[in-house]
Write a protein that holds these residues in place. Structure first.
Motif, mmCIF file in Angstrom:
data_model
loop_
_atom_site.group_PDB
_atom_site.id
_atom_site.type_symbol
_atom_site.label_atom_id
_atom_site.label_comp_id
_atom_site.label_asym_id
_atom_site.label_seq_id
_atom_site.Cartn_x
_atom_site.Cartn_y
_atom_site.Cartn_z
ATOM 1 N N LEU A 70 -37.630 -16.080 -30.509
ATOM 2 C CA LEU A 70 -38.186 -17.405 -30.798
ATOM 3 C C LEU A 70 -38.362 -18.211 -29.524
ATOM 4 O O LEU A 70 -39.370 -18.900 -29.329
ATOM 5 N N LEU A 71 -37.396 -18.117 -28.639
ATOM 6 C CA LEU A 71 -37.455 -18.825 -27.368
ATOM 7 C C LEU A 71 -38.685 -18.422 -26.570
ATOM 8 O O LEU A 71 -39.411 -19.269 -26.030
ATOM 9 N N ALA A 72 -38.954 -17.104 -26.521
ATOM 10 C CA ALA A 72 -40.077 -16.606 -25.734
ATOM 11 C C ALA A 72 -41.409 -16.828 -26.441
ATOM 12 O O ALA A 72 -42.322 -17.461 -25.905
ATOM 13 N N ALA A 73 -41.518 -16.301 -27.672
ATOM 14 C CA ALA A 73 -42.795 -16.371 -28.383
ATOM 15 C C ALA A 73 -43.143 -17.804 -28.760
ATOM 16 O O ALA A 73 -44.290 -18.245 -28.622
ATOM 17 N N GLY A 74 -42.160 -18.548 -29.258
ATOM 18 C CA GLY A 74 -42.423 -19.926 -29.656
ATOM 19 C C GLY A 74 -42.714 -20.830 -28.485
ATOM 20 O O GLY A 74 -43.551 -21.734 -28.570
ATOM 21 N N GLY A 75 -42.037 -20.586 -27.366
ATOM 22 C CA GLY A 75 -42.276 -21.417 -26.197
ATOM 23 C C GLY A 75 -43.609 -21.133 -25.541
ATOM 24 O O GLY A 75 -44.385 -22.033 -25.251
ATOM 25 N N GLU A 76 -43.911 -19.844 -25.351
ATOM 26 C CA GLU A 76 -45.104 -19.459 -24.592
ATOM 27 C C GLU A 76 -46.397 -19.873 -25.295
ATOM 28 O O GLU A 76 -47.316 -20.380 -24.649
ATOM 29 N N THR A 77 -46.476 -19.665 -26.592
ATOM 30 C CA THR A 77 -47.704 -19.991 -27.318
ATOM 31 C C THR A 77 -48.006 -21.481 -27.244
ATOM 32 O O THR A 77 -49.110 -21.893 -26.890
ATOM 33 N N THR A 78 -47.014 -22.300 -27.551
ATOM 34 C CA THR A 78 -47.249 -23.742 -27.611
ATOM 35 C C THR A 78 -47.384 -24.350 -26.228
ATOM 36 O O THR A 78 -48.230 -25.227 -25.996
ATOM 37 N N ASP A 79 -46.567 -23.904 -25.306
ATOM 38 C CA ASP A 79 -46.609 -24.381 -23.926
ATOM 39 C C ASP A 79 -48.033 -24.282 -23.364
ATOM 40 O O ASP A 79 -48.668 -25.281 -22.989
ATOM 41 N N LYS A 80 -48.559 -23.071 -23.347
ATOM 42 C CA LYS A 80 -49.865 -22.860 -22.729
ATOM 43 C C LYS A 80 -51.010 -23.390 -23.588
ATOM 44 O O LYS A 80 -52.040 -23.816 -23.073
ATOM 45 N N ALA A 81 -50.829 -23.394 -24.914
ATOM 46 C CA ALA A 81 -51.893 -23.885 -25.789
ATOM 47 C C ALA A 81 -52.106 -25.386 -25.629
ATOM 48 O O ALA A 81 -53.245 -25.860 -25.611
ATOM 49 N N ILE A 82 -51.016 -26.153 -25.526
ATOM 50 C CA ILE A 82 -51.164 -27.608 -25.351
ATOM 51 C C ILE A 82 -51.889 -27.915 -24.048
ATOM 52 O O ILE A 82 -52.834 -28.714 -24.013
ATOM 53 N N ALA A 83 -51.454 -27.279 -22.972
ATOM 54 C CA ALA A 83 -52.083 -27.531 -21.677
ATOM 55 C C ALA A 83 -53.548 -27.115 -21.685
ATOM 56 O O ALA A 83 -54.423 -27.852 -21.198
ATOM 57 N N ALA A 84 -53.829 -25.928 -22.260
ATOM 58 C CA ALA A 84 -55.210 -25.437 -22.288
ATOM 59 C C ALA A 84 -56.086 -26.290 -23.180
ATOM 60 O O ALA A 84 -57.243 -26.588 -22.846
#
Length: 404
Positions: free
Chosen positions: A229-243
């Motif tokens: 959850l830490l990896a998948a949940g963080g990576e998707t939302t992190d980069k999606a918001i910025a992009a």
């Protein structure tokens, strides 16, 4: 370089700088390519990647070496009834009333706390000051973990993602991933055991008590899922918001439309997942010989599915190289379900279990950012650049605005 002379190398510096022109060459001329360095078959056309995600012959046994060393055994590696039961144990926390009533307030609280740190300044880097912190803070808060430990979670998250995308098998990255697995277990297992004795109204307590047909999750199961959850949940939302915000800033008329009609945010998120997905590659392993794009992939081989290429396939999308929140061939209604048209969350039985959580975070985050920044523009002289090959997103998004 021309397609007739040379096949693109997904590990080359040129590919890392801008993969999109190379994706076009791969789709057009090398739709099935053996890549010696990664010992995998690369597929890049929409229909081929879709098949690899949906058809049962394509297993997730690749995660045995790609993820298990750093996470432990997770739901991603399971099939059949074992996968169905484990997914049923965790899925309710990420949808419906559980998500809306219990965790939406957590998402709002963490978004606004971060925005409060720059709300009155008139400037922010949306990557370092917001996007990289927001989803990790949400996950830690959902799990009921101490706020002072969030810095450690940020470090673990970075290490896990680096391990996942370590296509060149850098030994330092492998060693850091192994340390993270040990450190995360030393931290989480005692917390899980304590939580079993003192249940609360948090996700960790929900995981400790979840039961289907007499099956419950062990301490190791829960620890592995929290790591995932830490990896998948963080990576998707992190980069999606910025992009997403960068895409809108580069298309001011679409930014104005989304500001005026916030119901467009899910469509803007779906189009961002298609146009600039956070995860560009996902691997699969066929259990039998499979024919794709005129060639045969032998059973047991690794297949590297290029999401970033498939999502821009002109045989599936009209004008795929353009960002368009009004796109008619990408329905937002199904974009966060296993029936999604884009491929950013995979498809079928291994469709991302946290897709609706990511959607909720994006809706809250973009709404809050638009409210706090009435007239955002990119900082003068800024030239956008993306980083990453396996996962990819903006390196920085410096914004100037008049404080609301």
């Amino acid at each position: 370089m021309t397609a007739a002379q040379q096949a693109p190398d997904i590990l080359s510096p040129e590919f890392a700088t801008d993969p999109y022109p190379f994706y076009r060459v791969l789709r057009d001329d090398y739709p099935l390519l053996w890549h010696e360095a990664t010992q995998s078959y690369i597929v890049s056309r929409y229909e081929d990647v879709k098949r690899a995600f949906r058809e049962p012959v394509f297993t997730t046994q690749n995660y045995d070496w790609q993820l298990e060393p750093v996470h432990g055994r997770t739901i991603l590696q399971l099939d059949g009834r074992e996968h169905a039961v484990r997914r049923a144990l965790v899925a309710p926390a990420f949808r419906g009333s559980e998500l809306q009533e219990k965790f939406l307030p957590v998402i709002r609280r963490n978004s606004r706390a971060l925005i409060d740190t720059f709300r009155g300044t008139g400037q922010v880097d949306l990557v370092s000051d917001y996007a990289t912190k927001f989803p990790i803070n949400v996950i830690a808060d959902m799990l009921g973990l101490r706020e002072e430990d969030r810095g450690r979670f940020q470090g673990w998250y970075t290490s896990i993602i680096a391990f996942l995308g370590n296509l060149s098998q850098d030994e330092a990255v492998v060693e850091a991933g192994m340390r993270t697995r040990e450190e995360f277990a030393e931290y989480m297992i005692p917390v899980i055991r304590e939580r079993r004795e003192n249940l609360g109204d948090d996700l960790l307590s929900t995981l400790c008590t979840a039961e289907i047909d007499g099956t419950r999750m062990s301490d190791e199961d829960i620890k592995a899922f929290c790591s995932l959850l830490l990896a998948a949940g963080g990576e998707t939302t992190d980069k999606a918001i910025a992009a997403l915000f960068l895409n809108l800033l580069q298309h001011p008329e679409q930014l104005a439309a989304v500001r005026a009609d916030r119901e467009l945010i899910p469509q803007a998120f779906a189009e961002t997942l298609r146009f600039t997905p956070p995860v560009h590659m996902i691997m699969r392993q066929p259990a039998a010989d499979v024919e794709l794009s005129g060639g045969v992939i032998p059973a047991g081989s690794t297949v590297t599915c290029l999401i970033g290429a498939a999502n821009r396939d002109d045989q599936h999308y009209a004008d795929p190289e353009s960002f368009d929140v009004f796109r008619e061939d990408l329905p937002a209604r199904t974009s966060f379900t296993a029936a999604a048209d884009h491929l950013a969350f995979a498809l079928g039985r291994h469709f991302c279990v946290g897709a609706l959580l990511a959607k909720s975070e994006i809706e809250v985050g973009i709404n809050d950012l638009l409210d706090a920044m009435p007239d955002p523009v990119l900082a003068p002289g800024f030239e956008p650049a993306e980083l990453g090959v396996f996962t990819r997103g903006p390196q920085s998004v410096p914004v100037r605005f008049t404080p609301a």
